[in-house]
Design an enzyme around this catalytic site. Sequence first.
Site, mmCIF file in Angstrom:
data_model
loop_
_atom_site.group_PDB
_atom_site.id
_atom_site.type_symbol
_atom_site.label_atom_id
_atom_site.label_comp_id
_atom_site.label_asym_id
_atom_site.label_seq_id
_atom_site.Cartn_x
_atom_site.Cartn_y
_atom_site.Cartn_z
ATOM 1 N N SER A 30 0.856 -1.197 0.000
ATOM 2 C CA SER A 30 0.000 0.000 0.000
ATOM 3 C C SER A 30 0.886 1.239 0.000
ATOM 4 C CB SER A 30 -0.858 0.049 1.267
ATOM 5 O OG SER A 30 -0.100 0.566 2.354
ATOM 6 N N ASP A 31 0.340 2.379 -0.390
ATOM 7 C CA ASP A 31 1.079 3.612 -0.163
ATOM 8 C C ASP A 31 0.950 3.967 1.333
ATOM 9 O OD1 ASP A 31 2.606 5.853 -0.476
ATOM 10 O OD2 ASP A 31 1.570 6.576 -2.242
ATOM 11 N N TRP A 32 1.692 4.972 1.733
ATOM 12 C CA TRP A 32 1.830 5.339 3.153
ATOM 13 C C TRP A 32 0.458 5.564 3.800
ATOM 14 C CZ3 TRP A 32 6.776 6.986 5.435
ATOM 15 C CH2 TRP A 32 6.648 7.443 6.748
ATOM 16 N N ALA A 86 -2.265 4.276 3.351
ATOM 17 C CA ALA A 86 -3.414 4.311 2.426
ATOM 18 C C ALA A 86 -4.511 3.338 2.844
ATOM 19 C CB ALA A 86 -2.958 4.010 1.006
#
Length: 718
Positions: A259-261, A263
């Site tokens: 996942s992105d930070w 997210a």
Amino acid sequence: MDLNALLKQMTREEKIGQLIQLSADFFGNSTELTGPAQSWGLSVKQLSTIGTCIGGADAASIRKIQEEHLKIDRNKIPLIFMRDIIHGYRTIYPIGLGLVGSFDPELVGECTEMAAKEAAAGGLHLTFAPMVDLVRDARWGRVMESCGEDPLLASTMGAAQVKAFQGDDISSRDHLAACVKHFAAYGAGESGRDYNSVEISERTLRQFYLPSYKACIDAGVKMLMPSFNDMNGIPSTANPFLMQQVLRDEWGYDGAVISDWAAVKELIKHGVAADLKEAARLAFENGCHIEMLSDAYYKHLSELIDDGVISEEALDDAVMHVLRLKDELGLFEDPFHQADDARGRDMYLSPEHRAIARKASAESAVLLKNDGVLPFSEKIKKIAIVGPFATEKAIIGPWSALGKIEESVSIAEGVRNLLPDVKIRTSRGCGYLYDDTDLSGFADAIDAAKYSDAVIVCVGEPQHYSGEGNSRGTLCLPGVQEAFVKKITSVNKNCAVVVFSGRPLALTDIYDAAPSILQAWFPGSEGGNAIAELLFGRSNPCGKLAMTFPKTVGQCPIYYNRMLTGRPKKTPDGVYQPFSSGYLDCGSLPLFYFGEGLSYTTFEYQSMTLDSHELDESGSIKVTVSLKNTGERSGKEVVQLYLRDEASSAVRPIQELIAFKKVSLEAGEAVDVTFEITEPMLRFWNAQNEYISEAGRFTLFVGYADHRYIEDSFTLIK
Ligand code: BGC
């Protein structure tokens, strides 16, 4: 390593730990937990299960964290250390948007290999790069990281980065695993605002936005990151169309997904998850294996398994993706991946690495205008270097990993290095922030310009105006810089305006006043040296724009491969005509086009011949373009081949880049550049959303955007 046996011996808690990524400040002390770790309420036992880490300052500190971790992890599973290595680790080369304008995949590969070597020596195992989000709106601050507005260029450069980061074997000490991001269409955020919603048709998505991610997957990228944004109402992290249908079912991707930070947790803020537990379920069900820096998996995966919502098999599958990556990185044999600060120190900013960065800065700079003042003569005695970037060393750009501003070369230093005997007078003249209204420095800069033989006016936007979270609602040179440029150029015409920026700026207001304009982007550690060499003709500009420069922000989004409208502009210069598509006050054309860029020499496109004017599905057409350097210097030119489908079931762009080659020619030298056209190059997403070609006439031309040097056509027969 027998991964199945390893998996078998792991408890559920240990498995879930493998799916959690924490930052380096969580680790490092196996007995007493402080800071972020405490705020998560992690016990030492829980911390011992964590699978991956973002950050880590250098090889020594990463080794220490790894050692401590292996002491407490019952299964002795090493951590993977990840970080954003976007345009260099310690030796910084130009930002992505500049570098891809070199149109030179080998150079991009060379820079990327250098970054991989440095970062691997510094202890990292994986980089969150390449970023291949297609970009059409200069307001978005992250255009600086991207590979530009064209699908072919972005695909070529994305794949070149994947291959160079990863090499043939990611366990080798000089390579890293790569992570393509941000899937998908993160660059299409409404109004150019970071993290904003994306509303996009499936045809546009597939035709323009998806190819660059796919190219990275085809190049063997080991990891993928979904984007923060929602697309047509569904956040990517929880978007089954993107993460299942396209990524897994259609493309067959079986690598790891992170996942992105935070997210996963942000699915709650998006309003698609009622609580953290639902956020965990949505992301996990969509094949997000690792959660970066939020606590949904850590708090709720086990419960979701108890509830029968997630199966043990699905958990095992996710964990296996992480373990396989560790195995491929060779971490079970050498958890330190031969990290070595001493090896790193020998490389960081070494003459060899500085030379690569300098070459890249030179090949990325784009000469946008030249009334004949450039190159400057080396015989001049006095030069004024004025403007807020005259002595500025903060020109390495955002996302510069361990790059240090103080280790970069400013323009003034670059000129001094090149011409030690020239008298240099520097004057800042004005600031470069939105609210800088101070004109008090003008007088000194004007004085410097007046009494010098040549002037370099160094303007732009500060580094922190681009990059993540930094969208702009205007695109002019911030503060009073436009007035400054006009003042300086009015007192001395032997003047070069050098623009530093992370995005295309609207340079309309200074265009007429500036005798010459060089777009330097954020050129990296060697920026000042490279630019000085360009300005004095030691090297010859050859960069092209990878993104269109609008006349004014109101034209955004703007891009060269725009769709044909039923009411196109009626005059070649794009001036508004009643009832045609354009603007009353700024016409429809940009200030500078994708693919545009001048040289100190001149190139003549002498002919383009096709060995056939008919193509069938199994055949090919050989296109030969004859090019001559008609000037007095050697130089490099990017031969760009564009296509237009004259009639198709769905509207297609006015022109699309289908091939390019960069060639180097001595003064007076001529060369034949050949391209091969085959049926797959003509395919598109048609009215029925099928990816096919349609019979009929196609126009081909060399040039760029609306500038067609030579044109011909052929027919596809089916
Ligand atoms: C960015 C990613 C980056 C991640 C880790 C996020 O905020 O969107 O591009 O890889 O942080 O630094």
